[in-house]
Motif scaffolding. Structure first.
Motif, PDB file in Angstrom:
ATOM      1  N   ALA A 136       0.841  -1.211   0.000  1.00 17.92           N
ATOM      2  CA  ALA A 136       0.000   0.000   0.000  1.00 17.92           C
ATOM      3  C   ALA A 136       0.869   1.251   0.000  1.00 17.92           C
ATOM      4  CB  ALA A 136      -0.933  -0.018   1.201  1.00 17.92           C
ATOM      5  N   SER A 137       1.796   1.315  -0.933  1.00 19.20           N
ATOM      6  CA  SER A 137       2.607   2.543  -1.025  1.00 19.20           C
ATOM      7  C   SER A 137       2.934   2.857  -2.481  1.00 19.20           C
ATOM      8  CB  SER A 137       3.875   2.436  -0.190  1.00 19.20           C
ATOM      9  OG  SER A 137       4.501   1.225  -0.428  1.00 19.20           O
ATOM     10  N   ALA A 138       3.370   4.113  -2.699  1.00 17.68           N
ATOM     11  CA  ALA A 138       3.650   4.576  -4.063  1.00 17.68           C
ATOM     12  C   ALA A 138       5.062   4.207  -4.474  1.00 17.68           C
ATOM     13  CB  ALA A 138       3.484   6.089  -4.120  1.00 17.68           C
ATOM     14  N   ILE A 139       5.236   3.906  -5.761  1.00 15.47           N
ATOM     15  CA  ILE A 139       6.591   3.720  -6.264  1.00 15.47           C
ATOM     16  C   ILE A 139       7.182   5.106  -6.451  1.00 15.47           C
ATOM     17  CG2 ILE A 139       7.914   2.943  -8.282  1.00 15.47           C
ATOM     18  CD1 ILE A 139       6.128   0.468  -8.209  1.00 15.47           C
ATOM     19  N   GLN A 140       8.343   5.323  -5.847  1.00 19.58           N
ATOM     20  CA  GLN A 140       8.910   6.677  -5.850  1.00 19.58           C
ATOM     21  C   GLN A 140      10.011   6.869  -6.867  1.00 19.58           C
ATOM     22  OE1 GLN A 140       9.638   6.621  -1.668  1.00 19.58           O
ATOM     23  NE2 GLN A 140       8.039   8.151  -1.307  1.00 19.58           N
ATOM     24  N   ARG A 141      10.776   5.820  -7.133  1.00 18.32           N
ATOM     25  CA  ARG A 141      11.895   5.911  -8.075  1.00 18.32           C
ATOM     26  C   ARG A 141      12.147   4.541  -8.661  1.00 18.32           C
ATOM     27  NH1 ARG A 141      13.712   9.809  -4.881  1.00 18.32           N
ATOM     28  NH2 ARG A 141      14.185   8.337  -3.216  1.00 18.32           N
ATOM     29  N   PHE A 142      12.738   4.523  -9.838  1.00 19.69           N
ATOM     30  CA  PHE A 142      13.183   3.236 -10.390  1.00 19.69           C
ATOM     31  C   PHE A 142      14.373   3.476 -11.305  1.00 19.69           C
ATOM     32  CE2 PHE A 142      11.500   3.767 -14.653  1.00 19.69           C
ATOM     33  CZ  PHE A 142      10.497   4.698 -14.468  1.00 19.69           C
ATOM     34  N   THR A 143      15.244   2.479 -11.372  1.00 18.38           N
ATOM     35  CA  THR A 143      16.466   2.606 -12.180  1.00 18.38           C
ATOM     36  C   THR A 143      16.680   1.331 -12.971  1.00 18.38           C
ATOM     37  OG1 THR A 143      17.331   3.694 -10.199  1.00 18.38           O
ATOM     38  CG2 THR A 143      18.891   3.344 -12.002  1.00 18.38           C
ATOM     39  N   PRO A 144      16.633   1.414 -14.300  1.00 19.15           N
ATOM     40  CA  PRO A 144      16.945   0.218 -15.091  1.00 19.15           C
ATOM     41  C   PRO A 144      18.397  -0.163 -14.888  1.00 19.15           C
ATOM     42  CG  PRO A 144      15.938   1.938 -16.456  1.00 19.15           C
ATOM     43  CD  PRO A 144      16.290   2.568 -15.150  1.00 19.15           C
ATOM     44  N   THR A 145      18.640  -1.476 -14.758  1.00 22.84           N
ATOM     45  CA  THR A 145      20.009  -1.918 -14.454  1.00 22.84           C
ATOM     46  C   THR A 145      20.544  -2.873 -15.512  1.00 22.84           C
ATOM     47  OG1 THR A 145      19.126  -3.745 -13.181  1.00 22.84           O
ATOM     48  CG2 THR A 145      19.696  -1.757 -11.938  1.00 22.84           C
ATOM     49  N   GLY A 155       8.870   2.761   2.854  1.00 20.40           N
ATOM     50  CA  GLY A 155       8.698   1.712   3.869  1.00 20.40           C
ATOM     51  C   GLY A 155       9.154   0.341   3.411  1.00 20.40           C
ATOM     52  N   ARG A 156      10.001   0.275   2.398  1.00 17.41           N
ATOM     53  CA  ARG A 156      10.418  -1.029   1.900  1.00 17.41           C
ATOM     54  C   ARG A 156      11.812  -0.922   1.314  1.00 17.41           C
ATOM     55  NH1 ARG A 156       6.358  -4.898  -1.547  1.00 17.41           N
ATOM     56  NH2 ARG A 156       7.970  -6.437  -1.905  1.00 17.41           N
ATOM     57  N   LYS A 157      12.587  -1.974   1.479  1.00 19.99           N
ATOM     58  CA  LYS A 157      13.940  -1.972   0.890  1.00 19.99           C
ATOM     59  C   LYS A 157      13.826  -1.994  -0.622  1.00 19.99           C
ATOM     60  CE  LYS A 157      16.794  -4.558   4.115  1.00 19.99           C
ATOM     61  NZ  LYS A 157      17.072  -5.952   4.396  1.00 19.99           N
ATOM     62  N   PRO A 158      14.749  -1.339  -1.346  1.00 19.83           N
ATOM     63  CA  PRO A 158      14.717  -1.419  -2.817  1.00 19.83           C
ATOM     64  C   PRO A 158      14.790  -2.885  -3.264  1.00 19.83           C
ATOM     65  CG  PRO A 158      16.333   0.204  -2.083  1.00 19.83           C
ATOM     66  CD  PRO A 158      15.866  -0.515  -0.859  1.00 19.83           C
ATOM     67  N   PHE A 159      14.119  -3.206  -4.347  1.00 18.31           N
ATOM     68  CA  PHE A 159      14.166  -4.579  -4.870  1.00 18.31           C
ATOM     69  C   PHE A 159      14.202  -4.518  -6.394  1.00 18.31           C
ATOM     70  CE2 PHE A 159       9.788  -3.312  -4.449  1.00 18.31           C
ATOM     71  CZ  PHE A 159       9.175  -3.783  -5.602  1.00 18.31           C
ATOM     72  N   THR A 160      14.531  -5.648  -6.999  1.00 19.48           N
ATOM     73  CA  THR A 160      14.680  -5.679  -8.459  1.00 19.48           C
ATOM     74  C   THR A 160      13.588  -6.530  -9.105  1.00 19.48           C
ATOM     75  OG1 THR A 160      17.042  -5.410  -8.188  1.00 19.48           O
ATOM     76  CG2 THR A 160      16.320  -6.216 -10.320  1.00 19.48           C
ATOM     77  N   SER A 161      13.046  -6.001 -10.222  1.00 19.94           N
ATOM     78  CA  SER A 161      12.055  -6.739 -11.012  1.00 19.94           C
ATOM     79  C   SER A 161      12.584  -6.877 -12.425  1.00 19.94           C
ATOM     80  CB  SER A 161      10.754  -5.948 -11.082  1.00 19.94           C
ATOM     81  OG  SER A 161       9.938  -6.209  -9.988  1.00 19.94           O
ATOM     82  N   ASN A 162      11.989  -7.794 -13.185  1.00 18.23           N
ATOM     83  CA  ASN A 162      12.347  -7.869 -14.606  1.00 18.23           C
ATOM     84  C   ASN A 162      11.621  -6.796 -15.402  1.00 18.23           C
ATOM     85  OD1 ASN A 162      12.345 -10.877 -13.481  1.00 18.23           O
ATOM     86  ND2 ASN A 162      13.938 -10.620 -15.033  1.00 18.23           N
ATOM     87  N   LEU A 163      10.424  -6.425 -14.927  1.00 18.38           N
ATOM     88  CA  LEU A 163       9.603  -5.452 -15.659  1.00 18.38           C
ATOM     89  C   LEU A 163       8.778  -4.639 -14.671  1.00 18.38           C
ATOM     90  CD1 LEU A 163       8.267  -4.430 -18.346  1.00 18.38           C
ATOM     91  CD2 LEU A 163       6.653  -6.323 -18.134  1.00 18.38           C
ATOM     92  N   LEU A 164       8.671  -3.345 -14.958  1.00 13.49           N
ATOM     93  CA  LEU A 164       7.796  -2.475 -14.165  1.00 13.49           C
ATOM     94  C   LEU A 164       6.661  -2.011 -15.089  1.00 13.49           C
ATOM     95  CD1 LEU A 164       7.145  -0.710 -11.675  1.00 13.49           C
ATOM     96  CD2 LEU A 164       8.807   0.964 -12.498  1.00 13.49           C
ATOM     97  N   VAL A 165       5.421  -2.181 -14.642  1.00 15.11           N
ATOM     98  CA  VAL A 165       4.280  -1.738 -15.451  1.00 15.11           C
ATOM     99  C   VAL A 165       3.670  -0.524 -14.767  1.00 15.11           C
ATOM    100  CG1 VAL A 165       2.027  -2.370 -16.401  1.00 15.11           C
ATOM    101  CG2 VAL A 165       3.829  -4.104 -16.247  1.00 15.11           C
TER     102      VAL A 165
END
Ligand SMILES: Cc1cc2nc3c(=O)[nH]c(=O)nc-3n(C[C@H](O)[C@H](O)[C@H](O)COP(=O)(O)OP(=O)(O)OC[C@H]3O[C@@H](n4cnc5c(N)ncnc54)[C@H](O)[C@@H]3O)c2cc1C
Length: 414
Positions: A136-145, A155-165
């Motif tokens: 229940a929180s907003a995505i604030q930043r993202f960085t393609p790696t 409220g959450r540690k950064p994590f990695t996804s294959n895709l962000l929609v």
């Protein structure tokens, strides 16, 4: 990729499009995909949205194929006919210029009316039965790696996804962060919505009265309400007038609705309060970027004149879900540029064409100049007398049965 180490997709936004995508992916792939669904308004009360949506037969087919459509729970109402009039508020009679009772080539209704709150609750419930990581929180930043995208939220540690929609609505923060341009213009119009109860049966008929400040649509809902029957209204006014009307008390608002509603459906009363939405046109310069796909209103916001905005978003959902599922099933990373390009190619042209068509319709009809009225009335009269042309327009609006339509829109499982 094996179940032991499945691909991970993060969806920003649990509006109808984000929820539909989450459920479609989980239904097809189960634990072969890890899914995070983030929205700061995840726990909001869905019944605060007073809109009802005209869902096309293709979108309905998708929901039915996914097993999340229940006419009784959703209290749906089929739109069997649509009557179009071109008039002024004070006109005592509004002769119909165009009717659509014939339906499309498949003989399906023009649309199914469903309340936004009911559909949102049903989809959220369905998602909660799946193994989804809700946040229940907003995505604030993202960085393609390169191999993925690093996501940061409160409220959450950064994590990695294959895709962000990005399904985060028309003011999409994610679109902005990705530096994707937004071609847009304001309409200086707002859409006022609400549910009206009335004493006469609408018999499944929708009415669109083209009034000088914009269309006033009356859309049939399932029976009920204090007067026995119910319809939803979408009333387009200049934003200045709409803001002024929102300040009125209930009695005054009802009097203004009565003037535009006309006497056809008998005595009327407001069943819900009225709610106003400022309207703008917008389309993203690209629907994709590195490890990111835009979906629904985040990719395109159009005029509600023909009730197509959500349906366009649901077609994005059907197309993107198909591309992701097909990739994962053969072990391909669903977030690579090649996969995302398939999505962009499938959707951008169709969305641009439909969005601009709605924009043109609104300009043509939100206009009181006599020559413009004469030309449009002539055009509508012509379409009404040519059944083939009329079917063409209905098929365009109902859509989804062409060979290139996504599988879910054709009623095929993923
Ligand atoms: C008056 C009116 C009538 C309409 N009638 C119809 C109709 O009859 N038929 C039709 O097809 N369409 C209709 N539409 C269009 C339809 O309402 C929209 O196209 C649809 O609701 C968009 O859904 P969405 O899920 O893309 O976005 P939204 O519903 O806007 O959801 C976006 C979500 O993203 C969340 N969010 C925002 N920022 C972040 C972030 N940083 N991280 C995570 N989450 C975030 C928000 O909290 C929100 O829940 C109408 C629109 C209007 C204004």
């Amino acid at each position: 990729m094996s179940v032991a180490n499945p691909y991970h997709i993060t969806i920003a936004g649990a509006g109808l499009n984000g929820l539909a995508l989450a459920f479609a992916l989980k239904k097809a792939l189960g634990d072969n995909i890890r899914l995070t669904l983030a929205d700061p308004a995840l726990d909001r009360d869905a019944s605060r949205d007073k809109r009802s949506f005209a869902v096309t037969p293709s979108s309905r087919r998708m929901f039915e194929t996914l097993g999340v459509w229940d006419d009784e729970i959703l209290q749906t109402e089929a739109v069997a006919d649509m009557v179009i009039t071109d008039s002024r508020v004070e006109d005592p009679v509004r002769p119909s210029l165009l009717t659509f009772a014939e339906g499309n080539l498949q003989g399906e209704p023009l649309a199914y009316m469903v309340e936004s709150a009911a559909l949102t609750k049903l989809l959220l419930q369905a998602c909660k039965t799946c193994n989804i990581d809700f946040s229940a929180s907003a995505i604030q930043r993202f960085t393609p790696t390169g191999n993925g995208v690093e996501i940061e939220m409160e409220g959450r540690k950064p994590f990695t996804s294959n895709l962000l929609v990005a399904a985060d609505g028309k003011r999409s923060r994610l679109r902005e962060l990705a530096n994707i341009g937004w071609i847009s213009w304001p309409y200086n119009q707002s859409g006022i919505v609400g549910t009206i109860t009335h004493s006469r049966d609408h018999e499944g008929k929708a009415y669109e009265h083209f009034l000088p400040s914009g269309p006033f649509a009356i859309l049939p809902l399932a029976p009920g309400g204090t007067l026995g029957y119910r319809s939803s209204i979408v009333w387009t006014e200049t934003t200045e007038t709409a803001d002024y009307l929102m300040e009125f008390g209930e009695k005054q608002q009802l009097a203004e609705v009565e003037k535009r509603f006309g006497p056809t459906l008998g005595t009327i009363a407001l069943e819900t309060s009225l709610q106003s939405f400022p309207l703008t046109f917008g389309i993203a310069r690209s629907f994709i970027s590195d490890r990111l796909a835009l979906l629904g209103d985040a990719a395109h916001a159009i005029h509600p004149i023909a009730g197509q905005g959500l349906n366009l978003g649901l077609e994005d959902v059907a197309a993107l879900a198909e591309i992701i599922v097909d990739a994962v099933r053969i072990g391909l990373d669903p977030g690579t540029y090649n996969q995302l390009e398939l999505y962009e190619n499938a959707r951008r042209f169709d969305v641009t064409a439909k969005g601009l068509a709605m924009d043109g319709l609104n300009r043509l009809f939100s206009n009181d100049l006599t020559p413009v009225r004469l030309i449009r009335d002539f055009g509508l009269g012509l379409v009404n007398r040519l059944p083939e042309l009329k079917r063409f327009f209905v098929d365009q609006a109902v859509g989804g049965t062409t060979v290139s339509a996504p599988r879910l829109f054709k009623g095929e499982e993923l």
